[in-house]
Design an enzyme around this catalytic site. Structure first.
Site, PDB file in Angstrom:
ATOM      1  N   HIS A 192       2.875   0.678  -1.695  1.00  0.00           N
ATOM      2  CA  HIS A 192       2.246  -0.644  -1.759  1.00  0.00           C
ATOM      3  C   HIS A 192       3.258  -1.534  -2.488  1.00  0.00           C
ATOM      4  O   HIS A 192       3.064  -1.919  -3.645  1.00  0.00           O
ATOM      5  CB  HIS A 192       0.921  -0.545  -2.517  1.00  0.00           C
ATOM      6  CG  HIS A 192       0.016  -1.739  -2.402  1.00  0.00           C
ATOM      7  ND1 HIS A 192       0.428  -2.966  -1.904  1.00  0.00           N
ATOM      8  CD2 HIS A 192      -1.294  -1.893  -2.736  1.00  0.00           C
ATOM      9  CE1 HIS A 192      -0.599  -3.809  -1.936  1.00  0.00           C
ATOM     10  NE2 HIS A 192      -1.648  -3.183  -2.432  1.00  0.00           N
TER      11      HIS A 192
ATOM     12  N   ARG B 209      -7.996  -8.115  -3.185  1.00  0.00           N
ATOM     13  CA  ARG B 209      -6.869  -8.775  -3.821  1.00  0.00           C
ATOM     14  C   ARG B 209      -5.693  -9.025  -2.871  1.00  0.00           C
ATOM     15  O   ARG B 209      -5.167 -10.142  -2.803  1.00  0.00           O
ATOM     16  CB  ARG B 209      -6.347  -7.942  -5.012  1.00  0.00           C
ATOM     17  CG  ARG B 209      -7.112  -8.104  -6.281  1.00  0.00           C
ATOM     18  CD  ARG B 209      -7.155  -6.798  -7.030  1.00  0.00           C
ATOM     19  NE  ARG B 209      -7.989  -5.875  -6.287  1.00  0.00           N
ATOM     20  CZ  ARG B 209      -9.331  -5.811  -6.437  1.00  0.00           C
ATOM     21  NH1 ARG B 209      -9.905  -6.536  -7.342  1.00  0.00           N
ATOM     22  NH2 ARG B 209     -10.051  -4.994  -5.699  1.00  0.00           N
ATOM     23  N   THR B 210      -5.266  -7.999  -2.180  1.00  0.00           N
ATOM     24  CA  THR B 210      -4.017  -8.120  -1.422  1.00  0.00           C
ATOM     25  C   THR B 210      -4.170  -9.130  -0.292  1.00  0.00           C
ATOM     26  O   THR B 210      -3.340 -10.034  -0.132  1.00  0.00           O
ATOM     27  CB  THR B 210      -3.597  -6.741  -0.867  1.00  0.00           C
ATOM     28  OG1 THR B 210      -3.625  -5.801  -1.938  1.00  0.00           O
ATOM     29  CG2 THR B 210      -2.208  -6.801  -0.272  1.00  0.00           C
TER      30      THR B 210
ATOM     31  N   ARG C 130      -1.975  -3.644   6.421  1.00  0.00           N
ATOM     32  CA  ARG C 130      -2.518  -2.520   5.639  1.00  0.00           C
ATOM     33  C   ARG C 130      -3.068  -1.497   6.616  1.00  0.00           C
ATOM     34  O   ARG C 130      -3.806  -1.853   7.546  1.00  0.00           O
ATOM     35  CB  ARG C 130      -3.613  -2.965   4.674  1.00  0.00           C
ATOM     36  CG  ARG C 130      -4.302  -1.768   4.010  1.00  0.00           C
ATOM     37  CD  ARG C 130      -5.173  -2.152   2.865  1.00  0.00           C
ATOM     38  NE  ARG C 130      -4.381  -2.594   1.719  1.00  0.00           N
ATOM     39  CZ  ARG C 130      -4.885  -2.830   0.515  1.00  0.00           C
ATOM     40  NH1 ARG C 130      -6.178  -2.659   0.300  1.00  0.00           N
ATOM     41  NH2 ARG C 130      -4.119  -3.223  -0.467  1.00  0.00           N
TER      42      ARG C 130
ATOM     43  N   LYS D  82     -10.675  -0.056  20.917  1.00  0.00           N
ATOM     44  CA  LYS D  82     -10.587   0.289  22.353  1.00  0.00           C
ATOM     45  C   LYS D  82      -9.458   1.276  22.618  1.00  0.00           C
ATOM     46  O   LYS D  82      -9.212   1.641  23.758  1.00  0.00           O
ATOM     47  CB  LYS D  82     -10.323  -0.980  23.175  1.00  0.00           C
ATOM     48  CG  LYS D  82     -11.372  -2.071  23.015  1.00  0.00           C
ATOM     49  CD  LYS D  82     -10.942  -3.313  23.784  1.00  0.00           C
ATOM     50  CE  LYS D  82     -11.597  -4.559  23.244  1.00  0.00           C
ATOM     51  NZ  LYS D  82     -10.915  -5.781  23.686  1.00  0.00           N
TER      52      LYS D  82
HETATM   53  N1   CP Z   1      -4.650  -3.786  -5.679  1.00  0.00           N
HETATM   54  C1   CP Z   1      -5.099  -3.770  -4.405  1.00  0.00           C
HETATM   55  O1   CP Z   1      -4.414  -3.348  -3.479  1.00  0.00           O
HETATM   56  O2   CP Z   1      -6.370  -4.252  -4.268  1.00  0.00           O
HETATM   57  P1   CP Z   1      -7.123  -4.459  -2.871  1.00  0.00           P
HETATM   58  O3   CP Z   1      -7.385  -3.094  -2.294  1.00  0.00           O
HETATM   59  O4   CP Z   1      -8.372  -5.217  -3.218  1.00  0.00           O
HETATM   60  O5   CP Z   1      -6.206  -5.242  -1.965  1.00  0.00           O
END
Ligand code: CP
Length: 312
Positions: A138, A59-60, A110, A89
């Site tokens: 998040h 999603r993100t 991320r 590396k």
């Molecule tokens: N909600 C969310 O962070 O989903 P993903 O891990 O698929 O990005």
């Protein structure tokens, strides 16, 4: 609308979003939703966004990339930076961010370590957007979660919210609580396995904000007067060893048809997704199941955020 942290438009924590900024962002997201339906001239032509993901995502990453493309910008991406970037590396996160900042106008990051987004922001010459840092935060998920609550219920004050599942490791919970605690009349009911309770500082911060905090022994008990049930999965990848008891407990915190029968008619069930059994798929057809609508809101909300971060 101005998002600034230390002179640059980094987005590291939900704490950066006071209610006035949220209102402006949500108004812009509403405009973006209309733009998705009706079209419009490109808002970020010639701008490039890098997605640097050291952990899996559906999603993100894809909603950020879709948002950028729909704004007329372009995307460079590494979807598995841990294995397919120079991290393998031995390159440090800081060096990678310095380099990628030379190729793109912003970096969506991320990373499995809490605090990684702040470390990246400290050395980056372009805005860094935290797309999840370990069990930390998040913030952009929390933005779309709050936008969803407002869209579904029409208000953000006087909410009775059940936070369910893995409250210890769920970074979306940590960020959403920060946003919700800014609104009056909040009541939060914590409903999850004993070993996965919300960390004490977060409970304390909630209480200090004026929110009422309760604990429930089962989801059935928790939902009877709820406006929002925010379900989360157990973050197995963050546990040092399987929690047998948590697995057994998890049954008490599943969203089932029985739980839906106890939930008030005007309430909504949300989940940042992915789900791995904590919502019975039989619930999906219930109009109060808002989690797929919630996931779709990721695009207009992230369009609004990118337009703010990268716009003039
Ligand atoms: N909600 C969310 O962070 O989903 P993903 O891990 O698929 O990005």
């Amino acid at each position: 609308m101005e998002i600034r942290s230390g002179g640059t438009r980094h987005v590291v924590s939900a704490e950066q979003f006071p209610p006035a900024l949220l209102e402006a962002l949500f108004a812009s997201a509403g405009e973006m939703a209309r733009r998705l339906r009706a079209g419009g001239p490109p808002l970020l032509p010639g701008r490039v966004m890098a997605t640097l993901f050291y952990e899996p995502s559906t999603r993100t990453r894809l909603s950020f990339e879709s948002a950028m493309l729909r704004l007329g910008g372009q995307v460079v991406s590494t979807e598995n930076a841990r294995d397919f970037s120079s991290a393998i590396k031995g390159e440090t996160l800081e060096d990678s961010v310095r380099i990628v900042g030379g190729y793109a106008d912003c970096i969506v990051l991320r990373h499995p370590e809490e605090g990684a987004a702040a470390r990246a922001a400290a050395v980056s010459t372009v805005p860094v957007i935290n797309a999840g840092d370990g069990r930390g935060e998040h913030p952009t998920q929390a933005l779309l979660d709050l936008y969803t609550i407002r869209s579904e219920l029409g208000r953000l004050e006087g909410l009775r919210v059940v936070m369910a599942g893995d409250l210890a490791n769920g970074r979306t919970v940590h960020s959403l609580i920060r946003l919700l605690s800014q609104y009056r009349g909040l009541r939060v009911t914590l409903a999850g396995p004993e070993e996965l309770r919300l960390p004490a500082p977060a409970v304390q911060a909630l209480r200090q904000s004026g929110a009422e905090v309760r604990e429930a022994q089962s989801l059935l008990e928790a939902v009877v007067d709820a406006d929002v049930v925010y379900q989360t999965r157990i973050q197995a990848e963050r546990l040092s060893q399987p929690l047998a008891a948590a697995g057994q407990d998890a049954a008490r915190f599943r969203v089932t048809r029985e739980v839906m029968a106890a939930l008030p008619p005007g309430a909504v069930v949300m989940h940042p997704l992915p789900r791995v059994g904590e919502i019975d798929p039989e619930v999906d057809s219930d109009p109060r199941a808002a989690y797929f609508r919630q996931a779709r809101n990721g695009v207009p909300v992230r369009m609004a955020l990118l337009a703010s971060v990268l716009g003039e």
